[in-house]
Design a protein around this motif. Structure first.
Motif, PDB file in Angstrom:
ATOM      1  N   UNK A   8       0.827  -1.202   0.000  1.00 33.12           N
ATOM      2  CA  UNK A   8       0.000   0.000   0.000  1.00 33.12           C
ATOM      3  C   UNK A   8       0.863   1.255   0.000  1.00 33.12           C
ATOM      4  N   UNK A   9       0.435   2.222  -0.770  1.00 38.65           N
ATOM      5  CA  UNK A   9       1.001   3.558  -0.786  1.00 38.65           C
ATOM      6  C   UNK A   9       2.445   3.594  -1.291  1.00 38.65           C
ATOM      7  N   UNK A  10       2.945   2.535  -1.911  1.00 35.10           N
ATOM      8  CA  UNK A  10       4.283   2.576  -2.467  1.00 35.10           C
ATOM      9  C   UNK A  10       4.207   2.667  -3.984  1.00 35.10           C
ATOM     10  N   UNK A  11       5.246   3.196  -4.572  1.00 32.26           N
ATOM     11  CA  UNK A  11       5.329   3.260  -6.015  1.00 32.26           C
ATOM     12  C   UNK A  11       5.790   1.916  -6.563  1.00 32.26           C
ATOM     13  N   UNK A  12       5.376   1.591  -7.760  1.00 34.45           N
ATOM     14  CA  UNK A  12       5.764   0.312  -8.351  1.00 34.45           C
ATOM     15  C   UNK A  12       7.272   0.233  -8.550  1.00 34.45           C
ATOM     16  N   UNK A  13       7.922   1.375  -8.706  1.00 36.20           N
ATOM     17  CA  UNK A  13       9.363   1.340  -8.926  1.00 36.20           C
ATOM     18  C   UNK A  13      10.140   1.259  -7.604  1.00 36.20           C
ATOM     19  N   UNK A  14       9.436   1.286  -6.483  1.00 32.51           N
ATOM     20  CA  UNK A  14      10.108   1.166  -5.202  1.00 32.51           C
ATOM     21  C   UNK A  14      10.684  -0.232  -4.997  1.00 32.51           C
ATOM     22  N   UNK A  15      11.782  -0.313  -4.267  1.00 28.84           N
ATOM     23  CA  UNK A  15      12.460  -1.584  -4.001  1.00 28.84           C
ATOM     24  C   UNK A  15      12.293  -1.951  -2.537  1.00 28.84           C
ATOM     25  N   UNK A 549       4.143   1.368   7.241  1.00 24.83           N
ATOM     26  CA  UNK A 549       3.204   1.395   8.368  1.00 24.83           C
ATOM     27  C   UNK A 549       2.550   2.756   8.495  1.00 24.83           C
ATOM     28  N   UNK A 550       3.334   3.811   8.301  1.00 23.20           N
ATOM     29  CA  UNK A 550       2.793   5.168   8.436  1.00 23.20           C
ATOM     30  C   UNK A 550       2.502   5.810   7.087  1.00 23.20           C
ATOM     31  N   UNK A 551       3.119   5.294   6.027  1.00 19.92           N
ATOM     32  CA  UNK A 551       3.007   5.932   4.718  1.00 19.92           C
ATOM     33  C   UNK A 551       3.988   7.060   4.522  1.00 19.92           C
ATOM     34  N   UNK A 552       4.786   7.394   5.548  1.00 16.12           N
ATOM     35  CA  UNK A 552       5.693   8.539   5.470  1.00 16.12           C
ATOM     36  C   UNK A 552       6.802   8.317   4.440  1.00 16.12           C
ATOM     37  N   UNK A 553       7.136   9.377   3.729  1.00 15.32           N
ATOM     38  CA  UNK A 553       8.302   9.416   2.851  1.00 15.32           C
ATOM     39  C   UNK A 553       9.421  10.082   3.641  1.00 15.32           C
ATOM     40  N   UNK A 554      10.616   9.465   3.615  1.00 15.92           N
ATOM     41  CA  UNK A 554      11.723   9.951   4.435  1.00 15.92           C
ATOM     42  C   UNK A 554      12.941  10.183   3.551  1.00 15.92           C
ATOM     43  N   UNK A 574       4.863  10.360  -6.417  1.00 14.44           N
ATOM     44  CA  UNK A 574       3.981  10.016  -5.309  1.00 14.44           C
ATOM     45  C   UNK A 574       2.635  10.712  -5.490  1.00 14.44           C
ATOM     46  N   UNK A 575       1.574  10.010  -5.178  1.00 15.53           N
ATOM     47  CA  UNK A 575       0.238  10.549  -5.408  1.00 15.53           C
ATOM     48  C   UNK A 575      -0.054  11.756  -4.545  1.00 15.53           C
ATOM     49  N   UNK A 576       0.444  11.741  -3.317  1.00 14.81           N
ATOM     50  CA  UNK A 576       0.131  12.846  -2.427  1.00 14.81           C
ATOM     51  C   UNK A 576       1.284  13.074  -1.458  1.00 14.81           C
ATOM     52  N   UNK A 577       1.624  14.329  -1.251  1.00 15.09           N
ATOM     53  CA  UNK A 577       2.602  14.717  -0.240  1.00 15.09           C
ATOM     54  C   UNK A 577       1.969  15.814   0.613  1.00 15.09           C
ATOM     55  N   UNK A 578       1.884  15.591   1.911  1.00 14.05           N
ATOM     56  CA  UNK A 578       1.378  16.619   2.826  1.00 14.05           C
ATOM     57  C   UNK A 578       2.466  17.676   2.969  1.00 14.05           C
ATOM     58  N   UNK A 579       2.104  18.931   2.748  1.00 12.26           N
ATOM     59  CA  UNK A 579       3.117  19.988   2.675  1.00 12.26           C
ATOM     60  C   UNK A 579       3.810  20.248   4.009  1.00 12.26           C
ATOM     61  N   UNK A 623      26.819  18.196   7.134  1.00  9.81           N
ATOM     62  CA  UNK A 623      25.496  18.038   7.731  1.00  9.81           C
ATOM     63  C   UNK A 623      24.800  16.761   7.296  1.00  9.81           C
ATOM     64  N   UNK A 624      23.887  16.338   8.149  1.00  9.77           N
ATOM     65  CA  UNK A 624      22.882  15.328   7.833  1.00  9.77           C
ATOM     66  C   UNK A 624      21.523  15.984   8.035  1.00  9.77           C
ATOM     67  N   UNK A 625      20.686  15.905   7.023  1.00  8.13           N
ATOM     68  CA  UNK A 625      19.315  16.416   7.111  1.00  8.13           C
ATOM     69  C   UNK A 625      18.350  15.276   6.839  1.00  8.13           C
ATOM     70  N   UNK A 626      17.331  15.163   7.662  1.00  2.74           N
ATOM     71  CA  UNK A 626      16.247  14.224   7.402  1.00  2.74           C
ATOM     72  C   UNK A 626      14.958  15.027   7.263  1.00  2.74           C
ATOM     73  N   UNK A 627      14.269  14.823   6.157  1.00  2.00           N
ATOM     74  CA  UNK A 627      12.962  15.444   5.941  1.00  2.00           C
ATOM     75  C   UNK A 627      11.934  14.324   5.885  1.00  2.00           C
ATOM     76  N   UNK A 628      10.987  14.377   6.808  1.00  2.00           N
ATOM     77  CA  UNK A 628       9.962  13.326   6.893  1.00  2.00           C
ATOM     78  C   UNK A 628       8.618  13.928   6.516  1.00  2.00           C
ATOM     79  N   UNK A 629       7.981  13.328   5.491  1.00  2.00           N
ATOM     80  CA  UNK A 629       6.748  13.876   4.933  1.00  2.00           C
ATOM     81  C   UNK A 629       5.631  12.839   4.983  1.00  2.00           C
ATOM     82  N   UNK A 630       4.461  13.264   5.329  1.00  2.06           N
ATOM     83  CA  UNK A 630       3.308  12.368   5.357  1.00  2.06           C
ATOM     84  C   UNK A 630       2.642  12.317   3.989  1.00  2.06           C
TER      85      UNK A 630
END
Length: 632
Positions: A8-15, A549-554, A574-579, A623-630
């Motif tokens: 669920x909620x993954x792209x077909x090209x995802x591994x 589990x959460x659908x989050x893109x990281x 991705x179909x939807x990204x919460x801003x 730096x290390x940056x992590x951006x977590x998007x719903x």
């Protein structure tokens, strides 16, 4: 291997990648267990220290015989009638004249005993009355100047070994208390297993863990914990191999032994406690057992001379194989089984759900090793096909043992192979594509020990860049764990570690922060070419994963360069990204490092971030940056 996933909620090209990618490795090095994670406050509680630990140690080490106020008597160490044959030494105390105080012993713990005013501490000891009349005992916590902070009194009541327990609640705090045991009436007694624990252990477990250190590990939400070592596992010679059965049951029945790193193991932190901790924090247990050979560095081979690797005699192998199989029954068998009943008797009737077992630890790949590993592996595979056995490829990322280890593992179809290496940051940055090149038809990889030889920010950022490569190759890299984990002030044998501590303070290195950030932001599907990087730039790295589990893109964006870098992100697939997204940043001076005195020179910061299907992010230098998007 196929990982169980929800598509669920993954792209077909995802591994699909490993759901167990980032975890922890615990080894009893740098006083990580006794005096560290294990919350026992008395050092040498069972009088089992010996010159085999250190040449100047003996059963009375870290104890002081005291005769305050003109009292006198005598003290001896004896072995003729112990509590249990596994715990042979105890002291015999004779109080001839007790004066106004008594005759007894004092223990100042591991560099002093830290107590806090108003908190409760559980004291216990085994006593055997050797004289005709009962003997009165006073147990107290005292300052270096002899001020009594808490006290409990009782009288002996048995001429057999009997356990006595009490609670001490100090009236003031100190980091240098001692535990004092005094006979306040004349007589003779035997004393053993003198133990003091804070009541507030992690999750208030008896015989438990130091709460602050354990919580720091729990906060990382690791997917697994590998234990109890490292080189500790196969030990300094065959007689020093770590045998799991010696570490379970009542603490007075466990077999203590020397530590290959030059001190002592009480084994109070044993297999039950390791498994229980894994369960408490939701991590899978990964016990590592010797491959029936000792460490090739036994006897000082890493310095000069030494005995090198030794192998268990063939006539002992059947018993050893049974020892391995018994562990699986102890961990997973019903409470009605022989070894499952022992687990249940310790307070855990339900199985621990063991999935992984490591056999061997960076062993030299000799014919003796290969023969014994094959026997063990074949036996486990035949009786327990549900258990994933992890093999080993030696201590280095290349070379003779590495090549022989992989050939041997592939010939046996070992499912996972453990690699170890400690390298400079430049090596990590030059090898970001290491696992891109691995053959997907052979064994998966467990990167069981790795670090970049330092605790500065530049080391941690190089490790972060390397970890993006582990995520990219999470289809073949099943697990990874930084090493070593813990190091105590003034007792450190390894120069790069994740957490430094003393009895009061804790220092979280930049390496810890990187490991925690990745561990808290694991995914189970990897997406390629989401972040556009300059192919000629060797200082940048990135990854994109999704947590099903959460659908989050990281997104994880690493800049190991000296200047800010623009990184273009394309999420149009991705179909939807919460801003409204969440951003975590670790950045600063590449030479900066945290210390026990200044533990927050380098710490991550968090903020809100405005995300969109396409945006450019300017990654700060080093730096290390992590951006977590719903996505819902």
């Amino acid at each position: 291997m196929v990982f169980a996933q929800s598509a669920e909620r993954t792209l077909t090209k995802g591994k699909k990648i490993s759901p167990d990618l980032f975890g922890l490795f615990f080894e009893d090095i740098n006083y990580s267990a006794d005096g560290g994670l294990y919350a026992e406050l008395v050092q040498n509680r069972s009088f089992e220290y010996s010159p085999t630990d250190r040449r100047d140690w003996n059963p009375f080490s870290f104890w002081e015989y005291i005769t305050p106020d003109f009292s006198y008597g005598s003290i001896t160490v004896e072995t003729n009638s112990p509590i249990h044959p596994n715990n042979p030494h105890y002291i015999v105390l004779t109080a001839e004249h007790v004066g106004d105080a008594g005759v007894g012993v004092k223990n100042s713990g591991f560099d002093g005993i830290v107590v806090k005013a108003g908190e409760s501490y559980s004291i216990s000891m085994f006593v055997r009355q050797l004289s005709a009349d009962p003997i009165s005992l006073a147990i107290s916590l005292q300052t270096p100047k002899g001020k009594v902070l808490a006290e409990s009194k009782f009288s002996t009541s048995s001429k057999d070994w009997k356990k006595y327990s009490a609670t001490l609640k100090p009236i003031e705090s100190t980091d240098s208390a001692s535990l004092v045991v005094l006979a306040t009436t004349r007589g003779k007694l035997a004393l053993d297993v003198v133990s003091l624990f804070p009541e507030k252990t992690f999750k208030n477990r008896p015989n438990g863990l130091r709460a602050d250190l354990a919580q720091l590990l729990a906060d990382m939400k690791p997917r697994f914990i590998r234990f109890p070592g490292g080189c500790l596992v196969h030990g300094d010679g065959l007689g020093n191999m770590y045998r799991w059965k010696n570490t379970i049951g009542p603490i007075e029945q466990r077999i203590e032994q020397k530590n290959i790193w030059g001190y002592h193991q009480s084994l109070g932190l044993g297999y039950f406690e390791y498994f229980q901790f894994c369960e408490d924090i939701g991590a899978k247990p990964l016990p590592v057992l010797p491959a029936a050979v000792s460490c090739q560095n036994s006897g000082g081979t890493w310095r000069i001379g030494g005995t090198g690797q030794k192998a268990l005699p063939k006539e002992e192998m059947q018993d050893y194989i049974q020892e391995v199989l018994d562990l699986i029954e102890w961990a997973n068998g019903p409470a009605t089984s022989t070894w499952g009943a022992k687990r249940a008797a310790a307070g855990h009737p339900a199985p621990f759900n063991l999935q992984y077992i490591g056999i061997g630890n960076e062993d030299k790949i000799t014919s003796e090793f290969e023969e014994r590993f094959k026997i063990i592996y074949t036996a486990v595979k035949a009786k327990h096909p549900e258990i994933t056995v992890i093999g080993t490829s030696g201590p280095f990322p290349d070379g003779e043992d590495f090549e022989k280890g992989w050939r041997f593992a592939n010939a046996l179809n070992v499912p996972v192979v453990d690699e170890h290496y400690y390298k400079e940051p430049s090596w990590l940055m030059s090898n970001l594509d290491r696992y891109d090149k691995y053959d997907r038809t052979h064994a998966e990889i467990y990167l069981g020990e790795y670090a970049s030889w330092g605790n500065k920010l530049k080391n941690a950022i190089a490790e972060a860049a390397y970890m993006t490569g582990l995520e990219r190759n999470g289809d073949i890299v099943r697990m990874a764990s930084y090493a070593p984990l813990l190091a105590k002030r003034n007792h450190t044998q390894w120069k790069t570690d994740m957490i430094f501590f003393d009895n009061n303070l804790v220092c979280l290195t930049p390496n810890y922060h990187v490991q925690k950030i990745f561990s808290l932001n694991q995914g189970d599907v990897y997406f390629d070419k989401i972040v556009n990087l300059d192919s000629n730039d060797t200082t940048a790295a990135a990854s994109c994963v999704q947590d099903n589990e959460t659908g989050d893109i990281i997104l994880k964006l690493v800049n190991a360069g000296k200047e800010s870098q623009a990184m273009k992100v394309n999420l149009k697939g991705f179909k939807r990204i919460v801003s409204k997204a969440h951003l975590t940043l670790l950045a600063g001076d590449p030479e900066a490092e945290n210390t026990l005195e200044k533990p927050e020179v380098i710490v991550p910061t968090t903020s809100n971030f405005q995300a969109s299907k396409s945006f450019s992010y300017h990654a700060p230098a080093m730096s290390l940056t992590v951006i977590r998007m719903k996505t819902k």
